[in-house]
Scaffold this motif. Structure first.
Motif, mmCIF file in Angstrom:
data_model
loop_
_atom_site.group_PDB
_atom_site.id
_atom_site.type_symbol
_atom_site.label_atom_id
_atom_site.label_comp_id
_atom_site.label_asym_id
_atom_site.label_seq_id
_atom_site.Cartn_x
_atom_site.Cartn_y
_atom_site.Cartn_z
ATOM 1 N N GLY A 1 8.327 0.205 -1.630
ATOM 2 C CA GLY A 1 7.145 1.052 -1.740
ATOM 3 C C GLY A 1 6.047 0.559 -0.816
ATOM 4 O O GLY A 1 6.054 -0.614 -0.392
ATOM 5 N N VAL A 2 5.118 1.452 -0.517
ATOM 6 C CA VAL A 2 3.991 1.069 0.339
ATOM 7 C C VAL A 2 3.005 0.193 -0.425
ATOM 8 O O VAL A 2 2.498 -0.802 0.105
ATOM 9 C CB VAL A 2 3.320 2.336 0.927
ATOM 10 N N GLU A 3 2.745 0.560 -1.677
ATOM 11 C CA GLU A 3 1.809 -0.262 -2.470
ATOM 12 C C GLU A 3 2.328 -1.698 -2.609
ATOM 13 O O GLU A 3 1.570 -2.656 -2.370
ATOM 14 C CB GLU A 3 1.572 0.394 -3.834
ATOM 15 N N PRO A 4 3.627 -1.899 -2.940
ATOM 16 C CA PRO A 4 4.129 -3.284 -2.916
ATOM 17 C C PRO A 4 3.962 -3.929 -1.541
ATOM 18 O O PRO A 4 3.646 -5.121 -1.447
ATOM 19 C CB PRO A 4 5.618 -3.131 -3.272
ATOM 20 N N ALA B 1 -0.261 12.005 -6.452
ATOM 21 C CA ALA B 1 0.181 12.591 -5.179
ATOM 22 C C ALA B 1 1.697 12.721 -5.103
ATOM 23 O O ALA B 1 2.370 11.987 -4.386
ATOM 24 C CB ALA B 1 -0.355 11.765 -4.006
ATOM 25 N N SER C 1 -6.464 3.083 5.677
ATOM 26 C CA SER C 1 -5.690 4.201 5.133
ATOM 27 C C SER C 1 -5.773 5.328 6.153
ATOM 28 O O SER C 1 -6.814 5.953 6.314
ATOM 29 C CB SER C 1 -6.290 4.625 3.787
ATOM 30 N N SER D 1 8.197 9.083 1.604
ATOM 31 C CA SER D 1 7.949 9.513 0.228
ATOM 32 C C SER D 1 6.935 10.646 0.091
ATOM 33 O O SER D 1 7.128 11.529 -0.725
ATOM 34 C CB SER D 1 7.529 8.319 -0.620
ATOM 35 N N LYS D 2 5.861 10.622 0.875
ATOM 36 C CA LYS D 2 4.849 11.678 0.704
ATOM 37 C C LYS D 2 5.290 12.958 1.410
ATOM 38 O O LYS D 2 5.306 14.028 0.819
ATOM 39 C CB LYS D 2 3.488 11.229 1.257
ATOM 40 N N TYR E 1 -7.955 5.049 -1.846
ATOM 41 C CA TYR E 1 -6.863 5.089 -2.832
ATOM 42 C C TYR E 1 -6.959 3.851 -3.744
ATOM 43 O O TYR E 1 -7.005 2.715 -3.255
ATOM 44 C CB TYR E 1 -5.563 5.107 -2.043
ATOM 45 N N LYS F 1 11.281 5.287 -4.323
ATOM 46 C CA LYS F 1 10.730 3.930 -4.159
ATOM 47 C C LYS F 1 11.344 3.206 -2.942
ATOM 48 O O LYS F 1 11.898 2.115 -3.061
ATOM 49 C CB LYS F 1 10.952 3.101 -5.436
ATOM 50 N N ASN G 1 -6.522 8.764 2.340
ATOM 51 C CA ASN G 1 -6.531 9.270 0.972
ATOM 52 C C ASN G 1 -7.750 8.664 0.293
ATOM 53 O O ASN G 1 -7.852 7.434 0.256
ATOM 54 C CB ASN G 1 -5.233 8.833 0.266
ATOM 55 N N ILE H 1 1.187 6.067 5.096
ATOM 56 C CA ILE H 1 2.158 6.797 4.285
ATOM 57 C C ILE H 1 2.049 8.312 4.448
ATOM 58 O O ILE H 1 3.023 9.033 4.269
ATOM 59 C CB ILE H 1 2.025 6.377 2.787
ATOM 60 N N HIS H 2 0.856 8.803 4.804
ATOM 61 C CA HIS H 2 0.682 10.261 4.948
ATOM 62 C C HIS H 2 0.854 10.732 6.396
ATOM 63 O O HIS H 2 0.478 11.859 6.735
ATOM 64 C CB HIS H 2 -0.706 10.673 4.420
ATOM 65 N N ASP I 1 -1.972 1.366 6.116
ATOM 66 C CA ASP I 1 -1.181 2.221 5.228
ATOM 67 C C ASP I 1 -1.117 3.605 5.866
ATOM 68 O O ASP I 1 -2.103 4.337 5.866
ATOM 69 C CB ASP I 1 -1.868 2.239 3.857
HETATM 70 C C1 LIG Z 1 -2.503 6.048 0.705
HETATM 71 C C2 LIG Z 1 -1.364 5.756 -0.222
HETATM 72 N N1 LIG Z 1 -0.740 4.578 -0.141
HETATM 73 C C3 LIG Z 1 0.287 4.263 -0.958
HETATM 74 C C4 LIG Z 1 0.720 5.139 -1.924
HETATM 75 C C5 LIG Z 1 1.823 4.725 -2.848
HETATM 76 O O1 LIG Z 1 2.963 4.417 -2.131
HETATM 77 P P1 LIG Z 1 4.274 3.890 -2.848
HETATM 78 O O2 LIG Z 1 4.617 4.850 -3.927
HETATM 79 O O3 LIG Z 1 5.279 3.874 -1.743
HETATM 80 O O4 LIG Z 1 3.980 2.528 -3.359
HETATM 81 C C6 LIG Z 1 0.092 6.399 -2.043
HETATM 82 C C7 LIG Z 1 0.513 7.346 -3.076
HETATM 83 O O5 LIG Z 1 -0.159 8.287 -3.374
HETATM 84 C C8 LIG Z 1 -0.970 6.704 -1.164
HETATM 85 O O6 LIG Z 1 -1.605 7.881 -1.224
#
Ligand SMILES: Cc1ncc(COP(=O)(O)O)c(C=O)c1O
Length: 383
Positions: A90-93, A32, A163, A229-230, A116, A238, A167, A197-198, A195
């Protein structure tokens, strides 16, 4: 502002993850990020920042906190205080930090599926057990949360990973559904890691609702994760942020930050500031372009791809394609080998999703057309 979204930019050999993963003759329609150059104000901010060539550990300035607080108020009617923001790499972290810091080892974490992959994987990193709650499409192509099933399983978990927008389904949760989810979490003393992020890519005039904005009781148990970021296509920067309004939760989250002090990418902070303060005109154009791409794609799937179906995503630039009518064991592998188009494999998003692929339509129209033409020809060759 020059903004030609139709231009194809060469990204091979630029260190792009999207364009490095597969051989050069493969068109990448998977991870993405979008194949559009970033907004001019972001380029200007980064260029200006580099006039001061010191790139030491960096922290968010008050101006950035104020910009984000204003964005949350203006776009989602969400009142947040500057000190309630926590900056992250980052969101994942952020999801992982929340689970590590706030959820007791050995407990359950609820995740709606499909989802996701890094969200699905996160509980496993922290000795937490994941419990899946599947979505089922209704007759209108919507994916409502099964609130009764949710209530049934919440007593067995300590956290919910949400989410929103979703996603890979592109689902935008409405306030009523979120309220029901949030209230059920309050009743069961369950942490919400949301989350979002979108949040800034929404189609057909939809509005994003942060779940924490719905009541103080929900906000009290929620970690919301956001990033430019998105929407502004700066994933490589990051830089992300959490909104944690409960001071105790925020303290515990910060205490468990895995050694990542409150310091993030120096350039990412400036890019984020520029995105939220000056990136609105760019984003409006991009969303309109994405919506056209979405509609073009949906029409192509309907008219040219018997055996594949999709529901219209309400957000994101990701389409969730159901290939079960093709009678192909592994559609992602098929399109990779036979069409030279790289899609994301459904099985990454949940059990029983092997017949799905996820297609990223965040690209110039000609690239989307080329991907579809290659896919169509591969199916014709198959007979
Ligand atoms: C729902 C979702 N969360 C988190 C992420 C990743 O976020 P980050 O790159 O800020 O860790 C993505 C990336 O595609 C995503 O789609």
């Amino acid at each position: 502002m020059t903004m030609d979204l139709n231009s194809v930019h060469q990204r091979l050999h630029t260190g792009s993850k999207k364009w490095s993963q597969y051989p050069e003759d493969v068109l990448p329609m998977w991870v993405a990020d979008m194949d559009f150059p970033v907004a001019e104000p972001i380029v200007q901010a980064l260029t200006a920042r580099l006039q001061h060539p010191l790139l030491g550990y960096s922290v968010a300035q008050d101006t950035l906190r104020q910009t984000l607080v204003a964005h949350l108020a203006q776009h989602y009617a969400w009142q947040v205080k500057p000190e309630e923001l926590v900056f992250l790499p980052g969101v994942e972290p952020g999801v992982n930090m929340a689970l590590n810091a706030l959820v007791p080892e050995g407990s359950g974490v609820l995740v709606q599926t499909p989802n996701y992959a890094p969200l699905l994987d996160a509980p496993g990193h922290w000795n937490l057990s994941r419990i899946d709650l599947p979505f089922h499409a209704d007759a209108d192509g919507q994916y409502p949360t099964d609130i009764a099933a949710l209530q049934g399983v919440l007593p067995k978990v300590r956290a919910l990973l949400l989410s929103n927008p979703h996603n890979p389904l592109g689902k935008v949760f409405d306030a009523q559904e979120l309220r029901a989810i949030g209230d059920a979490c309050v009743q069961n003393d369950v942490l919400i890691v949301s989350d979002e992020i979108h949040a800034d890519i929404l189609f057909d005039g939809r509005q994003h609702t942060p779940i924490a904005s719905l009541s103080p009781a929900i906000a009290d148990r929620t970690v919301t994760l956001m990033s430019a970021s998105k929407a502004w296509n700066i994933a490589g920067m990051k830089t992300a942020f959490a909104v944690i309004q409960n001071p105790d939760l925020r303290l515990r989250f910060n205490a468990g930050r895995l050694g990542l002090v409150d310091s993030v990418n120096a350039l990412g902070l400036d890019a984020t500031q520029a995105a939220y303060s000056k990136g609105a005109p760019w984003l409006t154009r991009v969303i309109a372009y994405l919506q056209d791409n979405r509609d073009y794609l949906a029409n192509a799937i309907k008219t040219r791809f018997p055996g594949i179906s999709m529901n219209l995503p309400q957000s994101t630039y990701l389409a969730w394609l159901d290939c079960s009518g093709l009678d192909i064991e592994n559609p992602q592998q098929f399109f990779l080998n036979e069409a030279k188009v790289a899609l994301s494999a459904g099985h990454e998003f949940g059990d029983d999703c092997g017949q799905f692929v996820r297609l990223n339509f965040g690209c110039p129209r000609s690239m989307l057309e080329e991907a579809l033409a290659r896919m169509e020809r591969s199916l014709q060759r198959r007979g």
